[in-house]
Design a protein around this motif. Sequence first.
Motif, PDB file in Angstrom:
ATOM      1  N   TYR A  49       0.854  -1.191   0.000  1.00 44.28           N
ATOM      2  CA  TYR A  49       0.000   0.000   0.000  1.00 44.28           C
ATOM      3  C   TYR A  49       0.887   1.236   0.000  1.00 44.28           C
ATOM      4  O   TYR A  49       2.034   1.201   0.442  1.00 44.28           O
ATOM      5  CB  TYR A  49      -0.967   0.009   1.192  1.00 44.28           C
ATOM      6  N   PHE A  50       0.341   2.322  -0.548  1.00 40.39           N
ATOM      7  CA  PHE A  50       1.076   3.579  -0.614  1.00 40.39           C
ATOM      8  C   PHE A  50       0.924   4.343   0.696  1.00 40.39           C
ATOM      9  O   PHE A  50      -0.180   4.430   1.244  1.00 40.39           O
ATOM     10  CB  PHE A  50       0.575   4.454  -1.766  1.00 40.39           C
ATOM     11  N   ASP A  51       2.025   4.883   1.153  1.00 39.78           N
ATOM     12  CA  ASP A  51       1.981   5.722   2.344  1.00 39.78           C
ATOM     13  C   ASP A  51       1.141   6.961   2.021  1.00 39.78           C
ATOM     14  O   ASP A  51       1.456   7.692   1.078  1.00 39.78           O
ATOM     15  CB  ASP A  51       3.404   6.136   2.734  1.00 39.78           C
ATOM     16  N   PRO A  52       0.070   7.202   2.786  1.00 42.09           N
ATOM     17  CA  PRO A  52      -0.814   8.344   2.464  1.00 42.09           C
ATOM     18  C   PRO A  52      -0.142   9.703   2.604  1.00 42.09           C
ATOM     19  O   PRO A  52      -0.661  10.706   2.125  1.00 42.09           O
ATOM     20  CB  PRO A  52      -1.962   8.185   3.460  1.00 42.09           C
ATOM     21  N   THR A  53       1.035   9.757   3.251  1.00 42.28           N
ATOM     22  CA  THR A  53       1.721  11.051   3.409  1.00 42.28           C
ATOM     23  C   THR A  53       2.592  11.388   2.203  1.00 42.28           C
ATOM     24  O   THR A  53       3.189  12.468   2.154  1.00 42.28           O
ATOM     25  CB  THR A  53       2.606  11.031   4.666  1.00 42.28           C
ATOM     26  N   THR A  54       2.659  10.482   1.229  1.00 41.06           N
ATOM     27  CA  THR A  54       3.484  10.734   0.046  1.00 41.06           C
ATOM     28  C   THR A  54       2.951  11.938  -0.740  1.00 41.06           C
ATOM     29  O   THR A  54       1.754  12.048  -0.990  1.00 41.06           O
ATOM     30  CB  THR A  54       3.518   9.508  -0.872  1.00 41.06           C
ATOM     31  N   THR A  55       3.851  12.829  -1.145  1.00 41.55           N
ATOM     32  CA  THR A  55       3.456  14.044  -1.863  1.00 41.55           C
ATOM     33  C   THR A  55       2.911  13.721  -3.250  1.00 41.55           C
ATOM     34  O   THR A  55       3.217  12.667  -3.823  1.00 41.55           O
ATOM     35  CB  THR A  55       4.643  15.012  -1.988  1.00 41.55           C
ATOM     36  N   HIS A  65      18.163  19.158 -10.499  1.00 41.93           N
ATOM     37  CA  HIS A  65      17.747  17.765 -10.396  1.00 41.93           C
ATOM     38  C   HIS A  65      16.424  17.688  -9.637  1.00 41.93           C
ATOM     39  O   HIS A  65      16.222  18.392  -8.647  1.00 41.93           O
ATOM     40  CB  HIS A  65      18.790  16.929  -9.651  1.00 41.93           C
ATOM     41  N   ALA A  66      15.524  16.813 -10.097  1.00 42.17           N
ATOM     42  CA  ALA A  66      14.242  16.609  -9.432  1.00 42.17           C
ATOM     43  C   ALA A  66      14.205  15.200  -8.835  1.00 42.17           C
ATOM     44  O   ALA A  66      14.744  14.255  -9.412  1.00 42.17           O
ATOM     45  CB  ALA A  66      13.092  16.787 -10.413  1.00 42.17           C
ATOM     46  N   TYR A  67      13.540  15.071  -7.690  1.00 37.12           N
ATOM     47  CA  TYR A  67      13.417  13.780  -7.007  1.00 37.12           C
ATOM     48  C   TYR A  67      11.946  13.530  -6.685  1.00 37.12           C
ATOM     49  O   TYR A  67      11.338  14.270  -5.904  1.00 37.12           O
ATOM     50  CB  TYR A  67      14.259  13.770  -5.725  1.00 37.12           C
ATOM     51  N   LEU A  68      11.391  12.492  -7.307  1.00 31.54           N
ATOM     52  CA  LEU A  68       9.973  12.162  -7.126  1.00 31.54           C
ATOM     53  C   LEU A  68       9.872  10.941  -6.214  1.00 31.54           C
ATOM     54  O   LEU A  68      10.271   9.831  -6.602  1.00 31.54           O
ATOM     55  CB  LEU A  68       9.303  11.860  -8.466  1.00 31.54           C
ATOM     56  N   PRO A  69       9.351  11.092  -4.985  1.00 30.71           N
ATOM     57  CA  PRO A  69       9.309   9.972  -4.046  1.00 30.71           C
ATOM     58  C   PRO A  69       8.015   9.166  -4.152  1.00 30.71           C
ATOM     59  O   PRO A  69       6.957   9.703  -4.463  1.00 30.71           O
ATOM     60  CB  PRO A  69       9.382  10.673  -2.694  1.00 30.71           C
ATOM     61  N   CYS A  70       8.139   7.859  -3.912  1.00 30.09           N
ATOM     62  CA  CYS A  70       6.976   6.972  -3.894  1.00 30.09           C
ATOM     63  C   CYS A  70       7.176   5.979  -2.745  1.00 30.09           C
ATOM     64  O   CYS A  70       7.996   5.053  -2.853  1.00 30.09           O
ATOM     65  CB  CYS A  70       6.835   6.242  -5.221  1.00 30.09           C
ATOM     66  N   LYS A  71       6.430   6.186  -1.648  1.00 33.26           N
ATOM     67  CA  LYS A  71       6.577   5.329  -0.468  1.00 33.26           C
ATOM     68  C   LYS A  71       5.600   4.158  -0.559  1.00 33.26           C
ATOM     69  O   LYS A  71       4.384   4.355  -0.559  1.00 33.26           O
ATOM     70  CB  LYS A  71       6.317   6.135   0.800  1.00 33.26           C
ATOM     71  N   VAL A  72       6.153   2.947  -0.636  1.00 33.60           N
ATOM     72  CA  VAL A  72       5.332   1.738  -0.739  1.00 33.60           C
ATOM     73  C   VAL A  72       5.629   0.854   0.460  1.00 33.60           C
ATOM     74  O   VAL A  72       6.767   0.386   0.631  1.00 33.60           O
ATOM     75  CB  VAL A  72       5.623   0.972  -2.044  1.00 33.60           C
ATOM     76  N   LYS A  73       4.634   0.616   1.273  1.00 32.30           N
ATOM     77  CA  LYS A  73       4.772  -0.242   2.443  1.00 32.30           C
ATOM     78  C   LYS A  73       4.403  -1.679   2.085  1.00 32.30           C
ATOM     79  O   LYS A  73       3.588  -1.920   1.202  1.00 32.30           O
ATOM     80  CB  LYS A  73       3.869   0.260   3.570  1.00 32.30           C
ATOM     81  N   GLN A  74       5.046  -2.620   2.802  1.00 31.96           N
ATOM     82  CA  GLN A  74       4.758  -4.052   2.647  1.00 31.96           C
ATOM     83  C   GLN A  74       4.820  -4.488   1.176  1.00 31.96           C
ATOM     84  O   GLN A  74       3.944  -5.187   0.686  1.00 31.96           O
ATOM     85  CB  GLN A  74       3.386  -4.405   3.247  1.00 31.96           C
ATOM     86  N   LEU A  75       5.869  -4.065   0.494  1.00 35.10           N
ATOM     87  CA  LEU A  75       5.987  -4.353  -0.935  1.00 35.10           C
ATOM     88  C   LEU A  75       6.137  -5.842  -1.213  1.00 35.10           C
ATOM     89  O   LEU A  75       5.619  -6.351  -2.217  1.00 35.10           O
ATOM     90  CB  LEU A  75       7.177  -3.580  -1.519  1.00 35.10           C
TER      91      LEU A  75
END
Length: 303
Positions: A49-55, A65-75
């Motif tokens: 599931y995706f961390d709901p705090t992800t921007t 440089h750009a950094y696009l984060p994607c927090k995935v829990k229990q992958l």
Amino acid sequence: MTKANGKMSSGFFLFSPWMLLLLELSTVFSGSEAAHAVKRFTGLYTGPYFDPTTTTNITTQLGTHAYLPCKVKQLGNKSVSWIRKRDAHILTVDRYTFIADDRFQAFLVESTDTWTLQVKYVQARDAGQYECQVSTEPKMSHFITLNVVVPKIEILGESDMFVKMGSTVQLKCVITQSLEEPAYIFWYHDGDRVLKYDKNAIDIRLDREGTDTTVSTLIIFHTSSEDSGNYTCSPSNLDSASVLLHVLNGEHPAAMQRGKNSASPIPGWSHLSIGLGLAACTPPRFAITVALTLAIISEVLAC
């Protein structure tokens, strides 16, 4: 019933008051832990599931440089892909890159379960939506919008500047909408970098105004004819801006603007025009006579 070695004859244990107290406390704590365990496991995800705090929005400046984060829990054993939405191009799958443009790269920060898409030297066309996709069935997606800010650069004033010889001139290079201050701003005069060897002759000042504006000022003291030419303001991370400086030695600025193609009157043309005008309302011979007479008088006076 008789007591024997702390037991009753019926086979029941005889509990002392201390033992009863310990039993009661044990029951209380066990109940608390059980309640906590129930609370802890309530609503727990059974898969990724995706961390709901992800921007969902990232803003960066052109050329950085750009950094696009994607927090995935229990992958677990699932894969994470990054897809560019405008053309549905798969950019990366896990740590592997699937595009010829080596500006794109994905990496995992294990301590935060974050798969980050890095875009180096961001261009204006990189703006748009990017999809972080997990290989579940059905697919799970999280979208992030990349906003690219393009700073503006200009040298204040006209593209051609005219100053009197011996005067002091200031060339102001203003950079706006700049999220990051340039590492440096160089000035060039006819292709050669301007250096501050003699502060009595030249000075360069750099000021940061507000959160997104940088001003570089080139000051030339006691201008001479050698100071004429093209001046270019060149920041470290942007396009350049130029201005043409004319140092005048008493002549009027208009004289500098007239080139070889400037229109000049033909001698006697105005008198011929008068003659042609008269021909419309008088006999031709009379009109030609008047025109020639005026032309002769004009030449005599010019001598």
